[in-house]
Design a protein around this motif. Structure first.
Motif, PDB file in Angstrom:
ATOM      1  N   ARG A 126       0.851  -1.197   0.000  1.00 44.51           N
ATOM      2  CA  ARG A 126       0.000   0.000   0.000  1.00 44.51           C
ATOM      3  C   ARG A 126       0.884   1.243   0.000  1.00 44.51           C
ATOM      4  N   ALA A 127       1.029   1.853  -1.163  1.00 42.94           N
ATOM      5  CA  ALA A 127       1.773   3.105  -1.273  1.00 42.94           C
ATOM      6  C   ALA A 127       0.778   4.237  -1.500  1.00 42.94           C
ATOM      7  N   ILE A 128       0.912   5.324  -0.724  1.00 38.15           N
ATOM      8  CA  ILE A 128      -0.034   6.429  -0.779  1.00 38.15           C
ATOM      9  C   ILE A 128       0.643   7.663  -1.376  1.00 38.15           C
ATOM     10  N   PHE A 129      -0.044   8.316  -2.303  1.00 36.55           N
ATOM     11  CA  PHE A 129       0.479   9.518  -2.952  1.00 36.55           C
ATOM     12  C   PHE A 129      -0.539  10.646  -2.842  1.00 36.55           C
ATOM     13  N   ASP A 130      -0.057  11.882  -2.945  1.00 39.47           N
ATOM     14  CA  ASP A 130      -0.967  13.017  -2.883  1.00 39.47           C
ATOM     15  C   ASP A 130      -1.019  13.746  -4.223  1.00 39.47           C
ATOM     16  N   ARG A 131      -1.647  14.915  -4.227  1.00 39.85           N
ATOM     17  CA  ARG A 131      -1.831  15.671  -5.463  1.00 39.85           C
ATOM     18  C   ARG A 131      -0.629  16.543  -5.806  1.00 39.85           C
ATOM     19  N   THR A 132       0.408  16.486  -5.024  1.00 38.11           N
ATOM     20  CA  THR A 132       1.563  17.351  -5.237  1.00 38.11           C
ATOM     21  C   THR A 132       2.039  17.297  -6.682  1.00 38.11           C
ATOM     22  N   PRO A 133       2.180  18.443  -7.341  1.00 37.96           N
ATOM     23  CA  PRO A 133       2.648  18.445  -8.735  1.00 37.96           C
ATOM     24  C   PRO A 133       4.161  18.268  -8.801  1.00 37.96           C
ATOM     25  N   GLY A 134       4.608  17.109  -8.515  1.00 41.97           N
ATOM     26  CA  GLY A 134       6.041  16.852  -8.532  1.00 41.97           C
ATOM     27  C   GLY A 134       6.342  15.401  -8.246  1.00 41.97           C
ATOM     28  N   LEU A 135       7.601  15.133  -7.946  1.00 46.75           N
ATOM     29  CA  LEU A 135       8.081  13.770  -7.757  1.00 46.75           C
ATOM     30  C   LEU A 135       7.806  13.281  -6.343  1.00 46.75           C
ATOM     31  N   GLN A 136       7.294  12.056  -6.238  1.00 47.94           N
ATOM     32  CA  GLN A 136       7.049  11.433  -4.939  1.00 47.94           C
ATOM     33  C   GLN A 136       7.589  10.005  -4.966  1.00 47.94           C
ATOM     34  N   TYR A 137       8.103   9.576  -3.811  1.00 46.33           N
ATOM     35  CA  TYR A 137       8.724   8.264  -3.710  1.00 46.33           C
ATOM     36  C   TYR A 137       7.917   7.336  -2.803  1.00 46.33           C
ATOM     37  N   ALA A 138       8.058   6.050  -3.063  1.00 41.06           N
ATOM     38  CA  ALA A 138       7.527   5.017  -2.165  1.00 41.06           C
ATOM     39  C   ALA A 138       8.496   3.839  -2.185  1.00 41.06           C
ATOM     40  N   TYR A 139       8.842   3.354  -1.017  1.00 40.86           N
ATOM     41  CA  TYR A 139       9.726   2.200  -0.922  1.00 40.86           C
ATOM     42  C   TYR A 139       8.947   0.900  -1.047  1.00 40.86           C
ATOM     43  N   PHE A 140       9.587  -0.104  -1.597  1.00 34.73           N
ATOM     44  CA  PHE A 140       9.046  -1.449  -1.535  1.00 34.73           C
ATOM     45  C   PHE A 140       9.132  -1.932  -0.096  1.00 34.73           C
TER      46      PHE A 140
END
Length: 547
Positions: free
Chosen positions: A496-510
């Motif tokens: 379960r990786a969660i992202f937001d609306r930020t207009p840019g780069l976002q990371y999620a780890y395995f």
């Protein structure tokens, strides 16, 4: 003969006493700039004798076992008659504050280490510079702190031996400033009833709070998983200090900083020299197994780094960031690993604000020997319904050359939004699920699935999503990731990786590093705020595991 020997003995003793007295007198007026520790003892003794014109000519002898001591100045406005016991009252408060800081340092493992304070132990009085002010009470209001500071600066320029450190507390009668600025702070004497035993504990706690600022401490608060600490002094602790059944504490970050402060140490060395610190490497992630945000990295510095302190400051009710908006900042401290590395775990249980959407400013501050806070590195992360979205840190992106992508839905008729756009390296192109026309109703329904072939097996630590520069709606929110080496047998890499609306780069780890050729994204939900149910984003990437 006996009388002759007795006379010689008495004369010898007399001259020894004279020599000792002369030697003692020579040390009486030495200030911190010219006191020389010739004997090499560990606890230098500063002695100051003065006759204060505000009193009756009584001789006070103030001593300290520390070389640097907090300057205490009491300013009497032209239209104010001070109460006769102000020296005794303020001394008792300051001596209690000294004890409190020492007890808190001991509770955090530093031993009873507190700020230096010149005091007459026989009379139980603190060395207090009494200045007859140039202005009436109205000239020392909240906004006029510069009047008081200018008068104190002038006094120190004319009396350098009375300046015992770079840390100064200025006390004025009611109505004056009550805050810290730089290594100075201002507090208020509330009159005859203002004593260590009265009910004005919030003002006494407030004085100790502002003294903390003069010792370079930022605001912070106690974490949710530290109920025994009660309220942080550098948070809202002035309202709880001294109340029965209430606890007011310094935090571990406070104490790590104080450990390096000039007036908290007994040596005669030079403090607050400029230092250089750069951040060579930074890794941050939410570890779903530990249920904690982990932060690690490495510095490069020309100074000795002993600790690192961290502040996670939530932006509640759009209060913003910066000074006086950080009373609710959570703080941590860790010792430096080796000479230059650091590692921190911030348990989700420590966070007070984690429901709904909460944005955090993350401050990473290396603590240098004889300097305290050397510099500040700022990052940001979010917590969305109890799930941290950690998108900062240095990552080694994997080369996308040769990758191919297929999607369960893509829009290629009304806009050029093919799934291949997410691996072309350009943030101005993007993928969108099909929104019109939709011959297959399933094309408009979640989940959306994207399969990516890396053409060869790669070692992967996690993935990134980059939203479109202008897009705020219908971006991916929850993504599940599977990986495979043959395209047939799949294993969960990120549950379960969660992202937001930020207009840019976002990371999620395995959940853990993997070796795989195929990656499957399952977009389970979107950040939706109206319109159709399509989903879009600009770029997808993978990064290598942290070293």
């Amino acid at each position: 003969m006996k009388s002759k020997y007795l006379l010689l003995t008495y004369m010898t003793l007399f001259w020894l006493l004279v020599v000792c007295q002369l030697g003692y007198t020579q040390n009486v007026n030495l200030g911190p700039k010219n006191l020389i520790n010739k004997s090499g003892f560990d606890k230098p003794k500063v002695v100051v004798s003065e006759t204060d014109s505000a009193d009756d000519g009584t001789l006070y002898r103030y001593t300290s076992d520390q070389y640097y001591n907090l300057n205490v100045v009491y300013i009497i406005p032209t239209d104010y008659t001070s109460t006769p016991d102000f020296r005794e009252r303020m001394s008792s408060i300051l001596l209690r504050g000294r004890q409190y800081y020492g007890q808190q340092m001991a509770a955090h493992g530093y031993g009873f280490k507190t700020f230096g304070l010149l005091r007459d132990t026989m009379k139980n009085l603190v060395d207090m510079i009494i200045l007859k002010g140039k202005y009436p009470t109205s000239g020392y209001r909240y906004e006029n702190y510069s009047h008081a500071k200018q008068e104190v600066d002038s006094f120190f320029a004319e009396n350098p031996s009375r300046n015992h450190s770079v840390h100064t507390l200025i006390i004025t009668p009611m109505g004056g400033p009550f805050y810290g600025i730089g290594k100075w702070c201002f507090a208020i004497d509330h009159g005859a009833g203002f004593s260590i035993n009265d009910s004005s504990s919030k003002y006494i706690g407030g004085m100790f709070h502002e003294m903390g600022h003069a010792f370079t401490l930022p605001h912070n608060s106690v974490k949710a998983n530290e109920p025994a600490l009660g309220t942080a002094l550098l948070g809202y602790g002035n309202y709880t200090w001294g109340h029965p059944g209430r606890t007011t504490s310094l935090t571990d970050a406070d104490c790590a900083i104080l450990n390096e402060i000039q007036v908290f140490n007994k040596d005669t060395g030079t403090y607050y020299q400029p230092v250089k610190v750069s951040l060579v490497r930074l890794h941050a992630r939410f570890d779903s197994i530990k249920k904690a945000i982990t932060i690690s990295g490495k510095f490069k510095s020309n100074a000795t780094l002993n600790h690192v302190v961290y502040y996670a400051d939530p932006n509640i009710d759009n209060e913003g960031e910066g000074v006086n908006r950080d009373y609710n900042a959570l703080s941590w401290a860790t010792p430096v690993i080796g000479k230059d590395s650091f590692y921190l775990e911030m348990p989700l249980a420590a966070f007070i604000y984690k429901h709904g959407w909460v944005s955090y400013q993350m401050k990473i501050m290396p603590i240098a020997a004889k300097v305290g806070i050397a510099t500040e590195f700022d990052e940001h992360f979010n917590i969305n319904d109890g799930v941290p979205i950690v998108a900062f840190g240095t990552k080694k992106a994997l080369d996308k050359k040769g990758w191919t992508a297929r999607a369960s839905s893509e829009q290629i008729n009304y806009e050029p939004a093919a799934v291949s756009n997410i691996i072309d390296g350009h943030k101005d192109t993007y993928w969108s699920s099909r929104w019109n026309p939709a011959p297959d109703s399933a094309a408009l329904k979640l989940p959306f699935v994207i399969n990516i072939d890396l053409k060869r097996s790669r070692r992967i630590g996690g993935f990134s999503i980059q939203n479109r520069p202008i897009a705020i709606n219908n971006t991916p929110r929850e993504i599940k990731v599977l990986t495979s080496n043959d395209g047939k047998s799949w294993k969960i890499a990120a549950s379960r990786a969660i992202f937001d609306r930020t207009p840019g780069l976002q990371y999620a780890y395995f959940d853990r590093a993997v070796i795989a050729r195929y990656v499957r994204l399952i977009i389970k939900s979107i950040n939706y705020s109206g319109g159709d149910y399509s989903c879009s984003f600009a770029e997808f990437g993978l990064f290598a595991p942290d070293r």
